[in-house]
Design an enzyme around this catalytic site. Sequence first.
Site, PDB file in Angstrom:
ATOM      1  N   CYS A 105      18.590  33.548 -11.204  1.00  0.00           N
ATOM      2  CA  CYS A 105      17.341  32.384 -11.196  1.00  0.00           C
ATOM      3  C   CYS A 105      16.055  32.701 -11.024  1.00  0.00           C
ATOM      4  O   CYS A 105      15.298  32.573 -11.838  1.00  0.00           O
ATOM      5  CB  CYS A 105      18.281  31.530  -9.405  1.00  0.00           C
ATOM      6  SG  CYS A 105      19.547  31.019  -9.736  1.00  0.00           S
TER       7      CYS A 105
HETATM    8  N1  LIG Z   1      24.286  31.291 -10.119  1.00  0.00           N
HETATM    9  C1  LIG Z   1      22.953  30.918  -9.568  1.00  0.00           C
HETATM   10  O1  LIG Z   1      23.571  31.872  -8.243  1.00  0.00           O
HETATM   11  C2  LIG Z   1      22.885  29.765  -9.368  1.00  0.00           C
HETATM   12  C3  LIG Z   1      22.081  29.155  -8.282  1.00  0.00           C
HETATM   13  C4  LIG Z   1      21.873  27.498  -8.272  1.00  0.00           C
HETATM   14  C5  LIG Z   1      21.513  27.459  -9.707  1.00  0.00           C
HETATM   15  N2  LIG Z   1      22.451  27.696 -10.842  1.00  0.00           N
HETATM   16  C6  LIG Z   1      22.240  27.626 -11.838  1.00  0.00           C
HETATM   17  O2  LIG Z   1      23.052  27.208 -11.917  1.00  0.00           O
HETATM   18  C7  LIG Z   1      23.309  26.891 -14.186  1.00  0.00           C
HETATM   19  C8  LIG Z   1      25.243  27.444 -14.135  1.00  0.00           C
HETATM   20  O3  LIG Z   1      24.629  29.247 -13.461  1.00  0.00           O
HETATM   21  P1  LIG Z   1      25.843  29.975 -12.600  1.00  0.00           P
HETATM   22  O4  LIG Z   1      25.192  30.887 -12.367  1.00  0.00           O
HETATM   23  O5  LIG Z   1      26.982  29.013 -12.703  1.00  0.00           O
HETATM   24  O6  LIG Z   1      25.981  29.953 -14.784  1.00  0.00           O
HETATM   25  P2  LIG Z   1      28.173  30.762 -14.826  1.00  0.00           P
HETATM   26  O7  LIG Z   1      27.656  31.745 -16.740  1.00  0.00           O
HETATM   27  O8  LIG Z   1      28.425  31.726 -13.675  1.00  0.00           O
HETATM   28  O9  LIG Z   1      28.626  29.851 -15.356  1.00  0.00           O
HETATM   29  C9  LIG Z   1      28.652  28.985 -16.233  1.00  0.00           C
HETATM   30  C10 LIG Z   1      29.889  28.821 -17.098  1.00  0.00           C
HETATM   31  O10 LIG Z   1      29.985  27.917 -18.131  1.00  0.00           O
HETATM   32  C11 LIG Z   1      30.568  28.045 -19.162  1.00  0.00           C
HETATM   33  N3  LIG Z   1      29.999  27.145 -20.406  1.00  0.00           N
HETATM   34  C12 LIG Z   1      29.076  26.661 -21.248  1.00  0.00           C
HETATM   35  N4  LIG Z   1      28.788  26.217 -22.020  1.00  0.00           N
HETATM   36  C13 LIG Z   1      29.805  25.327 -21.386  1.00  0.00           C
HETATM   37  C14 LIG Z   1      30.269  24.381 -22.493  1.00  0.00           C
HETATM   38  N5  LIG Z   1      29.273  23.704 -23.365  1.00  0.00           N
HETATM   39  N6  LIG Z   1      31.125  23.525 -21.820  1.00  0.00           N
HETATM   40  C15 LIG Z   1      31.829  24.305 -20.913  1.00  0.00           C
HETATM   41  N7  LIG Z   1      31.413  25.055 -20.282  1.00  0.00           N
HETATM   42  C16 LIG Z   1      30.763  26.192 -20.397  1.00  0.00           C
HETATM   43  C17 LIG Z   1      30.821  28.863 -19.161  1.00  0.00           C
HETATM   44  O11 LIG Z   1      31.620  29.279 -19.815  1.00  0.00           O
HETATM   45  C18 LIG Z   1      31.063  29.814 -17.644  1.00  0.00           C
HETATM   46  O12 LIG Z   1      31.931  30.125 -17.243  1.00  0.00           O
HETATM   47  C19 LIG Z   1      21.857  28.156 -14.620  1.00  0.00           C
HETATM   48  O13 LIG Z   1      21.232  26.713 -15.006  1.00  0.00           O
HETATM   49  C20 LIG Z   1      22.163  28.681 -13.260  1.00  0.00           C
HETATM   50  O14 LIG Z   1      20.485  28.689 -14.051  1.00  0.00           O
HETATM   51  C21 LIG Z   1      23.385  28.977 -10.396  1.00  0.00           C
END
Ligand SMILES: NC(=O)c1ccc[n+]([C@@H]2O[C@H](COP(=O)([O-])OP(=O)(O)OC[C@H]3O[C@@H](n4cnc5c(N)ncnc54)[C@H](O)[C@@H]3O)[C@@H](O)[C@H]2O)c1
Length: 436
Positions: free
Chosen positions: A280
């Site tokens: 983030c």
């Molecule tokens: N990690 C955090 O602390 C956090 C906090 C707030 C917001 N976010 C936001 O949330 C979003 C996701 O982050 P995250 O940390 O959960 O990511 P992540 O990488 O942990 O998880 C994303 C998942 O999406 C899957 N994926 C990718 N493309 C796909 C598709 N087309 N169809 C189906 N599945 C698909 C991947 O295989 C993966 O398992 C980002 O935009 C991030 O900025 C993250």
Amino acid sequence: MSAAGAAGPAEQLVQRVEDRSALIGIVGLGYVGLPLAMEFARAGFRVLGFDLNPGVVDGLNAHRSHIQDVPSGVVAEHGKAGRFGATTDLKRLGEPDVISICVPTPLSKTKDPDVSYVIAATDSVKAALRRGQLVVLESTTYPGTTRELMLPALEATGLKVGSDFFLAFSPERVDPGNPTWNTRNTPKVVGGITAACRRVAVAVYGAAVDRLVPVTSTEAAELVKILENTFRSVNIGLVNEMAIVCDKLGVDVWEVIEAAATKPFGFMKFTPGPGVGGHCIPLDPHYLAWKMRTLNYRTRFIELAGEINAEMPEYWVARVVDQLNERGKAARGSAVLVLGVAYKKDIDDVRESPALDVIRLLAHRGAVVHYHDPHVPRLRADGIDLASVPLSEATLRAADCVIIVTDHSNIDYGLVARSSAALVDTRHAVPRAASH
Ligand SMILES: NC(=O)c1ccc[n+]([C@@H]2O[C@H](COP(=O)([O-])OP(=O)(O)OC[C@H]3O[C@@H](n4cnc5c(N)ncnc54)[C@H](O)[C@@H]3O)[C@@H](O)[C@H]2O)c1
């Protein structure tokens, strides 16, 4: 409801939320998607998770969690009760009544937004879109993404937003490793493309999350998330600069911050460190900076804070070199032990961790680098491939210098202080542990 059961799609969906017959689809089962899926299951919904990674899907269907904040027991509980299952088959996106998209939003090498995951997920939703569905983007992104990128794609199906289907943006605020604030009790911001979109989204999330904060547009909701993360980035950048200022003045920055924090109003405590990491803080502000560049405006605070935070690993590695120099040693050939490689304490996530830069910069100077991290047994990232060494008096004594990068709780900092020939503490972990 109007006469003879002729309720519109919005009312029908709200009704299905109330009686828990709505099926919730979560696209992307990572740090954000999996906790959200579990919250909907806990609230009594059936949840179908979608992920492209078969390892993730197979693991979850075998009741194994890959996310530290979600115990496997919780996945098993909802899985066995028939409330949670996962699939790689995106053609099934026509089944859920609600689709939350939680896919990654990284940066390209040139620090421009990489919205390819959002576009791919939108295309999959579009291919199966049907009347009555609510689609919500959760991924952090620049203001305008939901309306400019997703809406035209979804309306190309011939279905009309606000009457046939509903589209909203609701940013995830999950803080991995936080024992107090989780998906359920953290207030959730929701903005819809139309008033009906927002009403439906509020009804859906209100069933699983304690408090909702509706805003009047998807752009406002998108910007809320970026403001929150920019606020952190700028304030961390400020205290990091203050750490450098104090070093040059011979003043203890921690004493200054602690004393400033006694002011009961108008000051909020942030702490300096090795830089910023995770999915983030180092990334999200650049989404806004990019968007504003397209409007001929340069976001100076964002860029300055990003620069200062990114330079911190170099600053701390220079302190290691100073310590070695004091002992008549060169960086080349010296053994340096890095304590903690996760991007923050008590978690196992190394994405964008400043420890990666610290290791690279030390190795570049010819140091022999080892690391210890109780949460990261193996570090394979950006060309680094190392295994965590055990933390013992012997490993500490074997190092010419120890640098604390991540202040994990379950480390014996007394032992670290006693057994290190030279110590660089980027987090003030040793004095904090001693004062407890
Ligand atoms: N990690 C955090 O602390 C956090 C906090 C707030 C917001 N976010 C936001 O949330 C979003 C996701 O982050 P995250 O940390 O959960 O990511 P992540 O990488 O942990 O998880 C994303 C998942 O999406 C899957 N994926 C990718 N493309 C796909 C598709 N087309 N169809 C189906 N599945 C698909 C991947 O295989 C993966 O398992 C980002 O935009 C991030 O900025 C993250």
